[in-house]
Design an enzyme around this catalytic site. Structure first.
Site: not given
Ligand code: NAD
Length: 464
Positions: A182, A81, A186-187, A184
């Site tokens: 959410g 990451k 994914v939601a 966005g």
């Protein structure tokens, strides 16, 4: 600032690399948790942190989840990451992204990057001008690549359905009430699929306009962000922030299932047990939200087409079922079961570690045996030349053919198999790549110089 090893989120991370580029103003941290299964893959986050210590903590915290996610998704990739520390004005320039690409390239493939919060496909195109260790790039028709979001949301949708089957014994979401935090990427994908199957949806986003647009599209009801976690529903699907499952919020949940794509949903490991104690079925976040990284990894490894990716994402419910079955059998909570499975897969059997005793000793042993292996390899490398009669004890007048064998061995020893598999996936293309390398090196390598260089390196000290 505390020493790195004292950070609560430090978990025997293999590498933490601090990057500063004065010309562009880039400041970044690239961190690798484990490469047990392959090169470390994970997105780059572009974020403004109030202080550097927060950025380090964020990178370390996000990392273990990446190792676990990649391992549980069955990918030949370790966990990595990176965070780029944005300034107050969130300045992001091509020069900065170029410097970042060079920094990734300098790690020689230890870390492969992709999108995360604040990094777009267009940003990665800039990074990719400097390094090949990048994925999540634009894809053509029939190719794997691009935005990982849709793949994540498909996996989350399948995971929600698996949870409903396991907990409520239903094969369809029709008539069920799904509360989504959410609105966005994914939601949105989850809401559209769940609505198409006949679910009743409530959703909340701090961006009210975004929530209303998604509600218009899906027939959902918009609720206040402060109410979504306490709504009476069949499923709560967190798809916005991490650390939302705390002692207080778990006590107030009115759902039998929590299954969503947000990373790091449990505020502390104890919250996995708290949610289990309330008989709420939890889908471990890094298992259910692996769809995006599956796409990223397959793009990088060039190991399939969109159908292969879809098939791999469709294994997510299978893995969740395995976790829940083991949890039912043993009474351990699903978060612990998943952690234990992942630890095993990345070769860290003893559970989460930041104690010196369990991390230093294996690393030291590994270092010692790698030094021994290196000494043996040097003998093998040079023997192809020394045993070649045309070497004539160093008095040759034309290049001894044994040099080619030595160079070939060197190529294999210093290569990264996954990277090479990506560049040359078939036997014929691999032969062509190696032959090109050998032809070029045979022209400009002197056999005695080669021997001298390798013999000289026998005396170098790894402690320096
Ligand atoms: P996104 O930025 O598209 O959407 C996140 C949404 O959450 C935004 O609309 C934001 O306004 C909203 N939000 C922020 N705080 C909120 C709050 N307190 N209450 C309600 N809404 C709030 O991000 P995304 O790509 O959809 O990712 C969502 C989550 O899933 C993140 O935790 C991300 O780390 C995780 N995730 C995403 C992917 C991916 O492929 N995109 C992969 C794995 C995990």
């Amino acid at each position: 600032m505390d020493s790195l090893w004292d950070y609560p989120d430090f978990d025997a991370h293999e590498l933490v690399h601090f990057v500063t580029d004065r010309n562009s103003g880039l400041r970044a941290i690239i961190a690798v948790h484990s490469r047990h299964l392959g090169p470390a893959a994970g997105g780059t986050r572009f974020w403004h942190y109030a202080e550097t210590g927060e950025a380090v903590a964020d990178a370390l915290r996000l990392l273990r989840g990446m190792s676990f996610k990649n391992a549980m998704a069955g990918l030949p990739m370790g966990g990595g990451k990176a965070v780029i520390l944005a300034d107050d004005a969130r300045t992001k320039t091509p020069e900065m992204l170029a410097a970042y690409g060079k920094a990734i390239d300098g790690l020689g493939g230890a870390y492969v990057t992709a999108e995360d919060v604040g990094i777009t496909v267009a940003d990665l195109v800039e990074v990719a001008k400097q390094t090949g260790f990048v994925s999540g790039l634009p894809a053509g028709e029939g190719e794997v690549g691009g935005d990982p979001g849709p793949h994540t949301s498909y996996g989350v949708f399948l995971g929600v359905k698996a949870a409903v089957r396991h907990k409520l014994g239903k094969d369809s979401l029709a008539g069920l009430h799904i509360a989504i935090q959410g609105a966005g990427s994914v939601a949105g994908g989850l809401a559209r699929r769940a609505a198409a199957e006949g679910a009743r949806i409530s959703l909340a986003d701090i961006d009210r306009a975004r929530a209303e647009a998604l509600a218009d599209e899906t027939g959902a009801t918009v609720v206040d962000p402060s109410d979504i976690m306490t709504l009476e529903a069949d499923v709560l699907s967190p798809n916005a922030l991490g650390a939302i499952l705390t002692e207080q919020s778990i006590a107030a949940l009115e759902v039998p299932i929590v299954a969503g794509g947000a990373n790091n949903q449990l505020a502390t490991p104890a919250d996995g047990q708290r949610i289990h104690d309330r008989s709420i079925l939890y889908a471990p976040d890094y298992v259910i939200n692996a769809g995006g990284i599956i796409n990223v990894a397959m793009e990088y490894l060039k190991s399939g087409d969109p159908d292969t990716v879809r098939h791999a994402v469709e294994q997510i419910p299978v893995r969740l079922e395995q976790i829940w079955a083991e949890s039912d059998r043993t009474g351990r909570n699903p978060a612990d079961v998943a952690d234990a499975m992942a630890q095993k897969l990345i070769g860290r059997m003893d559970g989460p570690t930041n104690e010196v005793a369990t991390t230093t000793v294996p690393n030291l042993n590994a270092a010692i045996s790698s030094v021994q292996r290196a000494a043996d390899s040097l003998d093998r490398l040079t023997s192809d030349i020394r045993q070649d009669p045309q070497w004539k004890n160093g008095e040759y007048t034309s290049t001894p053919p044994g040099l080619r064998g030595a160079l070939q061995l060197l190529y294999i020893m210093s290569s990264a198999p996954l990277v090479q598999h990506r560049d040359a996936p078939s036997r014929d293309s691999a032969d062509a790549v190696i032959n090109r390398f050998l032809d070029a090196r045979m022209k400009n390598t002197d056999a005695n110089d080669f021997l001298y260089a390798f013999d000289a390196s026998r005396d170098s000290s790894v402690a320096c």
